[in-house]
Design a protein around this motif. Sequence first.
Motif, PDB file in Angstrom:
ATOM      1  N   LEU A   1      -4.552   5.855   5.180  1.00 17.23           N
ATOM      2  CA  LEU A   1      -4.675   4.412   5.355  1.00 17.23           C
ATOM      3  C   LEU A   1      -3.339   3.792   5.757  1.00 17.23           C
ATOM      4  O   LEU A   1      -3.283   2.941   6.655  1.00 17.23           O
ATOM      5  CB  LEU A   1      -5.199   3.772   4.074  1.00 17.23           C
TER       6      LEU A   1
ATOM      7  N   GLY B   1       0.814  -1.214   0.000  1.00 18.21           N
ATOM      8  CA  GLY B   1       0.000   0.000   0.000  1.00 18.21           C
ATOM      9  C   GLY B   1       0.846   1.261   0.000  1.00 18.21           C
ATOM     10  O   GLY B   1       0.492   2.257  -0.655  1.00 18.21           O
TER      11      GLY B   1
ATOM     12  N   GLY C   1      -4.923   7.286   0.650  1.00 17.58           N
ATOM     13  CA  GLY C   1      -3.843   6.318   0.725  1.00 17.58           C
ATOM     14  C   GLY C   1      -2.880   6.583   1.865  1.00 17.58           C
ATOM     15  O   GLY C   1      -2.497   5.667   2.602  1.00 17.58           O
TER      16      GLY C   1
ATOM     17  N   TYR D   1      -8.220   0.539  -2.525  1.00 14.67           N
ATOM     18  CA  TYR D   1      -8.283   0.394  -1.076  1.00 14.67           C
ATOM     19  C   TYR D   1      -9.613  -0.182  -0.589  1.00 14.67           C
ATOM     20  O   TYR D   1      -9.705  -0.633   0.560  1.00 14.67           O
ATOM     21  CB  TYR D   1      -8.070   1.753  -0.401  1.00 14.67           C
TER      22      TYR D   1
END
Length: 254
Positions: A191, A42, A188, A107
């Motif tokens: 997260l 990620g 992003g 996501y």
Amino acid sequence: MTSLDKPTEDTQAQDDARAVTEAALFEAFGGVRGMVETVLPGLLFVTIFTINKDLHWSAIAALAVSVVLVVVRLVMKDTVKHAFSGVFGVAFGVVFAMMTGNAKDFYLPGMLYTLGLALAYIITTLCGVPLIGLILGPVFKENLSWRTRNPGRKKAYAKASWAWGLILLAKCAILFPLYWWANTAQLGWVLVALKIPPFLLAVWLTWVFLAKAPAPIDVFAEMEAAEKAEEAEEERKAALAAESGETSGGRHRK
């Protein structure tokens, strides 16, 4: 050294229980390496997307690094369950984002999984079978013995499951609004930032609850002891039968 300086048996037992709990949690949740494998794909995706806004290159890079992590595990003959779970999670995100053309959807599968896991922790606890107990029971070699034979341990598992469920729900309460309101890069980075701290908090609370709980009942040791006792009983019966046969044979000869 006086007797006051020597650790008591209870203190030693508590230290042993805490050490076993730490080792079990690291085994169950992957430890530092598992966390790195969870964060890296990620992090790579959002970094590349922030730089060039290219969904395809970002997705390919994230998937590639996940595959590399699995290959490294295989080469080192290490457990691959955490790396494989990372590959599947990234693959779902890549497929979903490619299908919709929306980079934020990379996501979404992971966010939905987190929400489902949070609900699973809460629902199983309400049903009297806390999920964390189902996960850690085999690791502690107690299986489901805590449900009926170790009420103090069941209570600790319930507290830990509540902690996991509520922490993950709080994480979802932050991420889902951002999915609708923020852009891909913002979502992003948030997260990525929320990957490790909530996880560490949940693991720490689990350790606190279990370290104070009664020791697990080693059902595997009980099974082995029962098997040995059964074998000893069979040997005893065989010896008695042989002795009886010899006695009977001696009488006939007389």
